[in-house]
Design an enzyme around this catalytic site. Sequence first.
Site, PDB file in Angstrom:
ATOM      1  N   GLU A  96      23.789  36.750  -6.879  1.00 23.31           N
ATOM      2  CA  GLU A  96      25.192  36.976  -7.242  1.00 23.31           C
ATOM      3  C   GLU A  96      25.264  37.892  -8.455  1.00 23.31           C
TER       4      GLU A  96
ATOM      5  N   LEU B 166      29.758  31.899  -9.849  1.00 24.06           N
ATOM      6  CA  LEU B 166      29.600  31.793  -8.393  1.00 24.06           C
ATOM      7  C   LEU B 166      30.980  31.615  -7.749  1.00 24.06           C
ATOM      8  N   GLY B 167      31.037  31.730  -6.426  1.00 23.31           N
ATOM      9  CA  GLY B 167      32.282  31.415  -5.718  1.00 23.31           C
ATOM     10  C   GLY B 167      33.028  32.610  -5.145  1.00 23.31           C
TER      11      GLY B 167
ATOM     12  N   THR C 139      28.742  39.949   1.091  1.00 23.07           N
ATOM     13  CA  THR C 139      29.219  40.605  -0.130  1.00 23.07           C
ATOM     14  C   THR C 139      30.739  40.791  -0.163  1.00 23.07           C
ATOM     15  N   GLY C 140      31.434  40.317   0.869  1.00 26.78           N
ATOM     16  CA  GLY C 140      32.888  40.233   0.803  1.00 26.78           C
ATOM     17  C   GLY C 140      33.642  41.537   0.841  1.00 26.78           C
TER      18      GLY C 140
ATOM     19  N   ALA D 143      54.126  43.969   2.427  1.00 22.87           N
ATOM     20  CA  ALA D 143      54.697  42.637   2.697  1.00 22.87           C
ATOM     21  C   ALA D 143      53.719  41.800   3.509  1.00 22.87           C
ATOM     22  N   GLY D 144      52.455  41.795   3.057  1.00 25.13           N
ATOM     23  CA  GLY D 144      51.447  40.951   3.697  1.00 25.13           C
ATOM     24  C   GLY D 144      51.322  39.642   2.929  1.00 25.13           C
TER      25      GLY D 144
ATOM     26  N   GLY E 172      46.163  45.461   1.583  1.00 23.18           N
ATOM     27  CA  GLY E 172      44.991  45.065   2.358  1.00 23.18           C
ATOM     28  C   GLY E 172      43.721  45.108   1.537  1.00 23.18           C
TER      29      GLY E 172
ATOM     30  N   HIS F 205      55.900   7.670  12.300  1.00 29.14           N
ATOM     31  CA  HIS F 205      57.281   7.928  11.916  1.00 29.14           C
ATOM     32  C   HIS F 205      57.541   7.312  10.553  1.00 29.14           C
TER      33      HIS F 205
HETATM   34  P1  FAD Z   1      33.723  37.057  -1.278  1.00 26.26           P
HETATM   35  O1  FAD Z   1      34.440  35.803  -1.572  1.00 26.26           O
HETATM   36  O2  FAD Z   1      34.411  38.338  -1.584  1.00 26.26           O
HETATM   37  O3  FAD Z   1      32.347  36.985  -2.069  1.00 26.26           O
HETATM   38  C1  FAD Z   1      31.455  38.035  -2.107  1.00 26.26           C
HETATM   39  C2  FAD Z   1      30.546  37.845  -3.294  1.00 26.26           C
HETATM   40  O4  FAD Z   1      29.468  38.775  -3.187  1.00 26.26           O
HETATM   41  C3  FAD Z   1      31.200  38.125  -4.644  1.00 26.26           C
HETATM   42  O5  FAD Z   1      30.963  37.058  -5.519  1.00 26.26           O
HETATM   43  C4  FAD Z   1      30.504  39.403  -5.140  1.00 26.26           C
HETATM   44  O6  FAD Z   1      30.365  39.449  -6.556  1.00 26.26           O
HETATM   45  C5  FAD Z   1      29.151  39.266  -4.476  1.00 26.26           C
HETATM   46  N1  FAD Z   1      28.439  40.542  -4.288  1.00 26.26           N
HETATM   47  C6  FAD Z   1      28.901  41.673  -3.712  1.00 26.26           C
HETATM   48  N2  FAD Z   1      27.929  42.618  -3.657  1.00 26.26           N
HETATM   49  C7  FAD Z   1      26.829  42.059  -4.231  1.00 26.26           C
HETATM   50  C8  FAD Z   1      25.523  42.512  -4.464  1.00 26.26           C
HETATM   51  N3  FAD Z   1      25.108  43.718  -4.068  1.00 26.26           N
HETATM   52  N4  FAD Z   1      24.665  41.680  -5.094  1.00 26.26           N
HETATM   53  C9  FAD Z   1      25.039  40.447  -5.488  1.00 26.26           C
HETATM   54  N5  FAD Z   1      26.273  39.951  -5.262  1.00 26.26           N
HETATM   55  C10 FAD Z   1      27.150  40.739  -4.641  1.00 26.26           C
HETATM   56  N6  FAD Z   1      41.619  33.412   2.135  1.00 26.26           N
HETATM   57  C11 FAD Z   1      41.979  32.209   2.643  1.00 26.26           C
HETATM   58  O7  FAD Z   1      41.414  31.786   3.666  1.00 26.26           O
HETATM   59  N7  FAD Z   1      42.959  31.468   2.065  1.00 26.26           N
HETATM   60  C12 FAD Z   1      43.618  31.889   0.971  1.00 26.26           C
HETATM   61  O8  FAD Z   1      44.500  31.183   0.466  1.00 26.26           O
HETATM   62  C13 FAD Z   1      43.281  33.143   0.421  1.00 26.26           C
HETATM   63  N8  FAD Z   1      43.912  33.604  -0.676  1.00 26.26           N
HETATM   64  C14 FAD Z   1      43.545  34.809  -1.193  1.00 26.26           C
HETATM   65  C15 FAD Z   1      44.248  35.286  -2.303  1.00 26.26           C
HETATM   66  C16 FAD Z   1      43.917  36.499  -2.861  1.00 26.26           C
HETATM   67  C17 FAD Z   1      44.668  36.985  -4.064  1.00 26.26           C
HETATM   68  C18 FAD Z   1      42.839  37.252  -2.312  1.00 26.26           C
HETATM   69  C19 FAD Z   1      42.427  38.559  -2.927  1.00 26.26           C
HETATM   70  C20 FAD Z   1      42.155  36.806  -1.200  1.00 26.26           C
HETATM   71  C21 FAD Z   1      42.502  35.576  -0.623  1.00 26.26           C
HETATM   72  N9  FAD Z   1      41.863  35.084   0.498  1.00 26.26           N
HETATM   73  C22 FAD Z   1      42.237  33.882   1.035  1.00 26.26           C
HETATM   74  C23 FAD Z   1      40.764  35.817   1.158  1.00 26.26           C
HETATM   75  C24 FAD Z   1      39.421  35.210   0.720  1.00 26.26           C
HETATM   76  O9  FAD Z   1      39.291  35.282  -0.677  1.00 26.26           O
HETATM   77  C25 FAD Z   1      38.273  35.965   1.393  1.00 26.26           C
HETATM   78  O10 FAD Z   1      38.464  35.986   2.788  1.00 26.26           O
HETATM   79  C26 FAD Z   1      36.943  35.282   1.099  1.00 26.26           C
HETATM   80  O11 FAD Z   1      36.694  35.215  -0.289  1.00 26.26           O
HETATM   81  C27 FAD Z   1      35.792  36.024   1.781  1.00 26.26           C
HETATM   82  O12 FAD Z   1      34.597  35.377   1.496  1.00 26.26           O
HETATM   83  P2  FAD Z   1      33.203  36.149   1.473  1.00 26.26           P
HETATM   84  O13 FAD Z   1      32.176  35.101   1.199  1.00 26.26           O
HETATM   85  O14 FAD Z   1      33.063  36.979   2.678  1.00 26.26           O
HETATM   86  O15 FAD Z   1      33.276  37.168   0.251  1.00 26.26           O
HETATM   87  P1  NAI Z   2      47.655  42.324   4.439  1.00 32.73           P
HETATM   88  O1  NAI Z   2      46.872  43.073   5.420  1.00 32.73           O
HETATM   89  O2  NAI Z   2      48.004  40.897   4.683  1.00 32.73           O
HETATM   90  O3  NAI Z   2      49.050  43.056   4.170  1.00 32.73           O
HETATM   91  C1  NAI Z   2      49.127  44.390   3.746  1.00 32.73           C
HETATM   92  C2  NAI Z   2      50.521  44.890   4.047  1.00 32.73           C
HETATM   93  O4  NAI Z   2      50.669  46.153   3.434  1.00 32.73           O
HETATM   94  C3  NAI Z   2      50.780  45.086   5.532  1.00 32.73           C
HETATM   95  O5  NAI Z   2      52.007  44.510   5.847  1.00 32.73           O
HETATM   96  C4  NAI Z   2      50.770  46.591   5.699  1.00 32.73           C
HETATM   97  O6  NAI Z   2      51.591  47.035   6.755  1.00 32.73           O
HETATM   98  C5  NAI Z   2      51.290  47.041   4.355  1.00 32.73           C
HETATM   99  N1  NAI Z   2      50.936  48.401   3.948  1.00 32.73           N
HETATM  100  C6  NAI Z   2      49.752  49.048   4.133  1.00 32.73           C
HETATM  101  N2  NAI Z   2      49.802  50.278   3.577  1.00 32.73           N
HETATM  102  C7  NAI Z   2      51.032  50.409   3.022  1.00 32.73           C
HETATM  103  C8  NAI Z   2      51.683  51.431   2.289  1.00 32.73           C
HETATM  104  N3  NAI Z   2      51.055  52.572   1.989  1.00 32.73           N
HETATM  105  N4  NAI Z   2      52.941  51.223   1.879  1.00 32.73           N
HETATM  106  C9  NAI Z   2      53.587  50.063   2.151  1.00 32.73           C
HETATM  107  N5  NAI Z   2      53.016  49.047   2.840  1.00 32.73           N
HETATM  108  C10 NAI Z   2      51.753  49.214   3.259  1.00 32.73           C
HETATM  109  O7  NAI Z   2      46.855  42.495   3.065  1.00 32.73           O
HETATM  110  P2  NAI Z   2      47.000  41.777   1.667  1.00 32.73           P
HETATM  111  O8  NAI Z   2      48.297  41.094   1.544  1.00 32.73           O
HETATM  112  O9  NAI Z   2      46.627  42.822   0.666  1.00 32.73           O
HETATM  113  O10 NAI Z   2      45.846  40.701   1.743  1.00 32.73           O
HETATM  114  C11 NAI Z   2      44.474  41.121   1.928  1.00 32.73           C
HETATM  115  C12 NAI Z   2      43.697  40.096   2.675  1.00 32.73           C
HETATM  116  O11 NAI Z   2      43.542  38.916   1.917  1.00 32.73           O
HETATM  117  C13 NAI Z   2      44.347  39.740   3.976  1.00 32.73           C
HETATM  118  O12 NAI Z   2      43.483  40.093   5.014  1.00 32.73           O
HETATM  119  C14 NAI Z   2      44.533  38.260   3.956  1.00 32.73           C
HETATM  120  O13 NAI Z   2      44.038  37.677   5.104  1.00 32.73           O
HETATM  121  C15 NAI Z   2      43.743  37.782   2.742  1.00 32.73           C
HETATM  122  N6  NAI Z   2      44.568  36.806   2.056  1.00 32.73           N
HETATM  123  C16 NAI Z   2      44.784  35.602   2.656  1.00 32.73           C
HETATM  124  C17 NAI Z   2      45.605  34.680   2.090  1.00 32.73           C
HETATM  125  C18 NAI Z   2      45.848  33.411   2.804  1.00 32.73           C
HETATM  126  O14 NAI Z   2      45.119  33.112   3.735  1.00 32.73           O
HETATM  127  N7  NAI Z   2      46.840  32.633   2.408  1.00 32.73           N
HETATM  128  C19 NAI Z   2      46.273  34.919   0.816  1.00 32.73           C
HETATM  129  C20 NAI Z   2      46.017  36.235   0.306  1.00 32.73           C
HETATM  130  C21 NAI Z   2      45.186  37.111   0.898  1.00 32.73           C
END
Ligand code: FAD
Ligand code: NAI
Length: 466
Positions: free
Chosen positions: A33, A38-39, A143-144, A181-182, A272, A445
């Site tokens: 990491e 972590l996380g 690596t997310g 509006a995602g 996105g 219920h």
């Molecule tokens: P990540 O969680 O991105 O973890 C990747 C890790 O790899 C990071 O710690 C990074 O530092 C590490 N890393 C990268 N490259 C290297 C390298 N070369 N060497 C060592 N370490 C490295 N999803 C939900 O299901 N529910 C939610 O409510 C939700 N809310 C979200 C809210 C926000 C604001 C955001 C941004 C995302 C949200 N997501 C949510 C999406 C969710 O966070 C991701 O889908 C999830 O974290 C993906 O997990 P991952 O393990 O693939 O990668």
């Molecule tokens: P998103 O893909 O959900 O929404 C992005 C929005 O931006 C779309 O509606 C798209 O049409 C719009 N868009 C794209 N380009 C644009 C532009 N140039 N001008 C105006 N609008 C534009 O992505 P978001 O909200 O950034 O989230 C990223 C990822 O994180 C998502 O894939 C989501 O699954 C994950 N996530 C999940 C959560 C959850 O599960 N509750 C919470 C937050 C994030």
Amino acid sequence: MATYDLVVIGTGPGGYVCAVRASQLGMKVAVVEKNATLGGTCLNVGCMPSKALLHASEMFEEAGHSFAKMGVSVSSPKLDLPAMMNFKQQGIDGNVKGVEFLMKKNKIDVLKGTGKILGTGKVEVSADGKSQTIETKNIVIATGSDIARLKGIEIDEKRIVSSTGALSLDKVPGKLLIVGAGVIGLELGSVWKRLGAEVVVVEFLDRILPGMDGEIAKQFQRILEKQGFAFKLGAKVTAVDTSGKTLKATIEPAAGGTAETLEADVVLVAIGRVPFTDALGLKEAGVALDPRGRVQIDPHFATSVKGVYAIGDVVAGPMLAHKAEDEGVAVAEIIAGQAGHVNYDVIPGVVYTTPEVSSVGKTEEELKQAGVAYTVGKFPFTANGRSKVNQTTDGFVKILADAKTDRVLGVHIIGREAGELIHEACVLMEFGGSAEDLARTCHAHPTRSEAVKEAALAVGKRAIHM
Ligand code: FAD
Ligand code: NAI
């Protein structure tokens, strides 16, 4: 030189869960990491901090607007933003410590530094100018993802922010302009709206929440507008002038046309996320990417290089923590010679606003496009006893079932606790259940879950309370 059965690069929900499962299966495992904690995204700057702020801001909103009608008289709540941010940080710390504990409990080595793949069986870990090479039978890339950026609009995480900056603003912006509006736009927009910001959301498409069922999205938009959200659909932000005290954003119709200017204190770019593969050395190692920059994998998560696998946000599919986790478990089981598997037809999605929106399986639009004959059963929370007594009746449950077999193909819910209610639909669908199966299952219920049962009854046109 240490030798492992598995080295996982990245400790987000995909990586750390994969490591735990592999250890359970008897493998000697290390995680790499690069971040101090972590996380991954989820625990540090994603799911967890956003849910903490959603919870705290909802309590603030309720105390100010809902307590009085229940006969709970309190003086007007005052916002202590530093304390709210501290509440958020405590939540993050608690979860991060939980992952550290899991690594220790499962005897997983934590290697702090940036991981680079040198080819089959070799990972270089670099930190503070030093590097070491680790030998391992298998490698999992987890690596997310990273934020997607808008060309010409520089994110400074102070006035023009991504989700990361929007989770740590030091004051409530007077005017918050959100691009997209995602899920992120609507969740973080809700947080700051509740705390007092004026929120305008600019969305490229002609609808909010693309990918979610259209009828649910329409109802959701109406509810958010009632809460004070303003939407500019079919529009895009093309520039943000940062020269003055207030930001000036140029908004153009998506199809082109006359531009307008909107002022804002903070602009949140939430359009996105993109796969994160920097510094991994994929090109040199010969790991192929797909045209969208995601690590290309076969149905068993194997990349183009032997012994190298990939999961989570860095590969195709919904960017969701639970999808990453399930892939982590599946790939560990596959490496151990078992039949690891993820059912991509049953991955729930939840938007944690008030009301919540949840969804699993096919939307009505998808079924229409695929030419599948389906039956719809709907039930509104206005007809659900528990929702009525709590006076939280916004929303409805919608069930889509195969017209011939009655098998449930999709369930979509808008309403309080929709994110919890969806899981009985997930279990039902995992077992290939029918609307009739759900309708004949006894539900306690008074619960909001009864609305799910009633929607299933409505598929057979025999809902009781409607
Ligand atoms: P990540 O969680 O991105 O973890 C990747 C890790 O790899 C990071 O710690 C990074 O530092 C590490 N890393 C990268 N490259 C290297 C390298 N070369 N060497 C060592 N370490 C490295 N999803 C939900 O299901 N529910 C939610 O409510 C939700 N809310 C979200 C809210 C926000 C604001 C955001 C941004 C995302 C949200 N997501 C949510 C999406 C969710 O966070 C991701 O889908 C999830 O974290 C993906 O997990 P991952 O393990 O693939 O990668
Ligand atoms: P998103 O893909 O959900 O929404 C992005 C929005 O931006 C779309 O509606 C798209 O049409 C719009 N868009 C794209 N380009 C644009 C532009 N140039 N001008 C105006 N609008 C534009 O992505 P978001 O909200 O950034 O989230 C990223 C990822 O994180 C998502 O894939 C989501 O699954 C994950 N996530 C999940 C959560 C959850 O599960 N509750 C919470 C937050 C994030």
